[in-house]
Write an enzyme that holds these catalytic residues in place. Structure first.
Site, PDB file in Angstrom:
ATOM      1  CE  LYS A 181      -8.643   4.430  -1.824  1.00  0.00           C
ATOM      2  NZ  LYS A 181      -8.431   4.034  -3.227  1.00  0.00           N
ATOM      3  CG  HIS A 319      -2.795   1.890  -8.456  1.00  0.00           C
ATOM      4  ND1 HIS A 319      -1.941   0.815  -8.345  1.00  0.00           N
ATOM      5  CD2 HIS A 319      -3.536   1.899  -7.321  1.00  0.00           C
ATOM      6  CE1 HIS A 319      -2.174   0.200  -7.196  1.00  0.00           C
ATOM      7  NE2 HIS A 319      -3.128   0.833  -6.561  1.00  0.00           N
TER       8      HIS A 319
HETATM    9 MG    MG Z   1      -7.837   3.787  -7.133  1.00  0.00          MG
END
Ligand code: MG
Length: 386
Positions: A181, A319
């Protein structure tokens, strides 16, 4: 075959992690079971699934609208021409009295039930779901599959050493590629995180980053200029998922792959991305997720739309790193699957006996999606269908 009952329960995720916009410690997921009138080994055969990860449980829509709607239907309404359960017809029937457009929480509520129908269908055939999926869509399923580790979330009491330890763990577990992230910390910290990941995995081409749609045009393109120096595997959700204009601008200026799509919940939204987002055939990555977008029937339509627009299905990597998507990726011959080896329990990750070697995983052989064989999830399923 008749669906005699549908059960749903909201299950909490058991970890305090966050990306640039979401704190998952408060998140829930809808676990659903379709109880059929078919009996094997003295037990009713149940289809089990959940609505992917990241959009909360959809108990209200499932219990107030979808379950009563299906209970009121004759079984012919969800049977195919051969008389067997048709997930496509069930999905269409669940949309009765629903207006088009506005594909939000409803899309993942319907997805949970539609996917449970695929699990039920595979179990009735006594075969793993990827076989059922491949046959339904005219494919020969993949034998082994590429998987990448999705992690590198922001943790409470975070530090670069914790991240390094986590990433080393993925390498030792057999992964060759990782995603972390970004966007939840100042750029100097994110740059250090990216450089640590490149060091652990040996190459920037092995490292993807995900900004989770946090940024507006100026920040997304500014970050693109910073990231361009690395040559990363991909830059995911740089901007709002519906901001096709910024995506198009980035596709013309950012020289490496972009990835997006997990927050588009329908075929019409996906077609708009293809028309207006500037996505590059052979370069960019599509991450739409059946569990967030009305289920596998709609998702297979999205894959067909990608191909019609000149993209290859190997550019699709949905995803959601869990068993359901592993079967879907194998059954539809997509480019690879996300894996959540250490996060989003009890739903994330694969069965413990599925060995990952050199970034490749063997396929599970249990009937259906095999969710009952996942130790973290099994007790929740047992309680739901008891
Ligand atoms: Mg993502």
């Amino acid at each position: 075959m008749r669906i005699v009952e549908i059960r749903e329960v909201a299950v909490h995720l058991d970890q305090a992690i966050a990306n640039a916009v979401v704190d998952f410690s408060r998140h829930t997921i809808s676990l659903v079971a379709l109880v059929s009138d078919q009996v094997r080994n003295g037990r009713a055969v149940c289809g089990v699934a959940f609505n992917s990860i990241g959009r909360f449980a959809q108990s209200g829509i499932v219990q107030d609208r979808l379950i009563p709607r299906i209970a009121a239907m004759p079984p012919e309404d969800y049977a195919g021409t051969d008389g067997t359960l048709s997930p496509a017809r069930l999905a269409r029937a669940m949309m009765r009295d629903e207006k088009p457009g506005g594909h939000g929480d409803r899309a993942s509520a319907i997805a949970a039930i539609e996917l449970a129908a695929w699990d039920l269908k595979a179990k009735l055939l006594d075969e793993p779901a990827f076989s059922t999926v491949a046959r339904a869509f005219g494919r020969d399923h993949s034998i082994g599959m590429h998987v990448y580790a999705a992690g590198g979330y922001y943790h409470p009491d975070d530090g670069i050493n914790r991240l390094r330890g986590e990433l080393n763990g993925y390498r030792e577990a057999g992964f060759t590629d990782v995603k972390i992230k970004i966007g939840g910390a100042p750029w100097s910290q994110d740059a250090a995180r990216i450089e640590a990941a490149i060091e652990v995995f040996g190459s920037a081409a092995r490292v993807a980053v995900d900004a989770n749609g946090r940024f507006g045009r100026t920040q997304a393109t500014g970050l693109g200029r910073e990231l361009a120096q690395y040559g990363l595997r991909w830059y995911e959700e740089p901007c709002d998922p519906l901001d096709y204009s910024t995506l198009r601008e980035l596709s013309q200026s950012y020289p490496h792959p972009l990835a997006t799509g997990e927050n588009l919940f329908s075929l019409p939204d996906s077609i708009n991305l293809l028309r207006y987002g500037g996505m590059r055939p052979g370069v960019d990555i599509f991450q739409m997720d059946a569990g967030l977008s009305y289920g596998l029937t709609e998702y297979a339509g999205i894959i067909a739309a990608l191909e019609a627009a000149g993209h290859d299905r190997s550019q699709a990597m949905p995803h959601g790193g869990h068993m359901i998507n592993l079967h879907i990726v194998a059954g539809l011959n997509l480019g690879g699957c996300e894996a959540y080896p250490a996060v989003f329990q009890p739903f994330g990750g694969y069965l413990p006996d599925l060995v990952i070697e050199n970034g490749m995983i063997n396929l599970p052989q249990q009937p259906g999606f095999g969710l009952e064989f996942k130790p973290e999830l099994a007790p929740h399923i047992e309680r739901l269908i008891a």
